[in-house]
Design a protein around this motif. Sequence first.
Motif, PDB file in Angstrom:
ATOM      1  N   GLY A  91       0.813  -1.216   0.000  1.00 48.73           N
ATOM      2  CA  GLY A  91       0.000   0.000   0.000  1.00 48.73           C
ATOM      3  C   GLY A  91       0.843   1.261   0.000  1.00 48.73           C
ATOM      4  O   GLY A  91       0.519   2.239  -0.675  1.00 48.73           O
ATOM      5  N   ILE A 122     -11.341   5.302  -2.885  1.00 48.12           N
ATOM      6  CA  ILE A 122     -10.763   4.078  -2.318  1.00 48.12           C
ATOM      7  C   ILE A 122     -11.028   4.018  -0.819  1.00 48.12           C
ATOM      8  O   ILE A 122     -11.341   2.948  -0.268  1.00 48.12           O
ATOM      9  N   TYR A 130     -14.037  -5.013   0.711  1.00 48.39           N
ATOM     10  CA  TYR A 130     -12.907  -5.381  -0.152  1.00 48.39           C
ATOM     11  C   TYR A 130     -12.548  -6.853   0.021  1.00 48.39           C
ATOM     12  O   TYR A 130     -12.223  -7.548  -0.961  1.00 48.39           O
ATOM     13  N   THR A 148      -6.503  -7.078   0.061  1.00 49.60           N
ATOM     14  CA  THR A 148      -7.430  -6.212   0.798  1.00 49.60           C
ATOM     15  C   THR A 148      -6.680  -5.206   1.646  1.00 49.60           C
ATOM     16  O   THR A 148      -7.001  -4.007   1.633  1.00 49.60           O
ATOM     17  N   SER A 150      -3.665  -4.111   1.236  1.00 51.92           N
ATOM     18  CA  SER A 150      -2.941  -3.176   0.373  1.00 51.92           C
ATOM     19  C   SER A 150      -3.862  -2.063  -0.110  1.00 51.92           C
ATOM     20  O   SER A 150      -3.508  -0.871  -0.062  1.00 51.92           O
ATOM     21  N   LEU A 151      -5.042  -2.443  -0.574  1.00 56.88           N
ATOM     22  CA  LEU A 151      -5.967  -1.441  -1.114  1.00 56.88           C
ATOM     23  C   LEU A 151      -6.506  -0.542  -0.012  1.00 56.88           C
ATOM     24  O   LEU A 151      -6.648   0.676  -0.208  1.00 56.88           O
ATOM     25  N   CYS A 152      -6.795  -1.123   1.145  1.00 53.23           N
ATOM     26  CA  CYS A 152      -7.293  -0.304   2.251  1.00 53.23           C
ATOM     27  C   CYS A 152      -6.224   0.656   2.760  1.00 53.23           C
ATOM     28  O   CYS A 152      -6.538   1.760   3.219  1.00 53.23           O
TER      29      CYS A 152
END
Length: 269
Positions: A91, A122, A130, A148, A150-152
């Motif tokens: 992330g 995001i 996610y 999940t 990483s995106l959060c």
Amino acid sequence: MNESIKKMYEQEPKTWYAKIIVALIVAALLAWSLSTVQSTGSNGSGLSVAGKIISGIFHPDTGLLFDLSTSGVAYLLLETMCIAFLGTIVGAVLSIPLSFLAAANLMPKPVALIFRVFIMAIRTIPAFVYGLMFIRVTGPGPFAGLLTMSLCSIGMISKMFIESIEDLDTKILESLDAAGCTMFQKIRYGILSQLFPDFMSTLIYRFDMNLRDATVLGLVGAGGIGAPLIFAMSAYKWNQVGAILAGLIVLILIIEVISSKIRTKLARG
């Protein structure tokens, strides 16, 4: 001197009535909010379950707690920590270019606004959603949890990175430019030296958050210790619940001590 101060106090605008109105509005909103709270009462079963969980923490299943196989607490905690750590790193790597592109002091305002809206989009979706999405794509397992996390992480890390970038002291860059420094030297000594402490503090804080979120994501099958925890609670195996919670408490305390020392060292330079 005292007379002038007295006159200044007398000439000060009287805002007490505005404060009273604001206080009344806040009190009315609180009263209206409390009116929607409903209580169905307690039959004692909730307190009984809580008591059994606490008893399980003090009487854990030592066989599960010290089991070094893939089904033991140690391995599951390690998997949870790896998901949180790698999710934070991935992330952060993705957040760095997004942060520079969304910084209003470096990019044109329309470009910065577009990337800020993207980061905001995001950040609005919860980690649980996610997790359900990535499980459909990759199947249950640690990789879904990694994606999940990483995106959060992008949403929060990018926001904090943008604030640090916009607070850069440009006078240092001007001084390095006047000294004849190259672009690499200006980045090395003028930008990275200012951003590194803030960036590291943000990453440590986000890792603490991801460690807790990774436990919750295990409930939907995204790897980690969450799934064994919910299975043990569903089967009323309170000693196993106590072993898992005891391991989590020890892990979080260790991470907290280490992160506090790192933050203190960064603050002191």
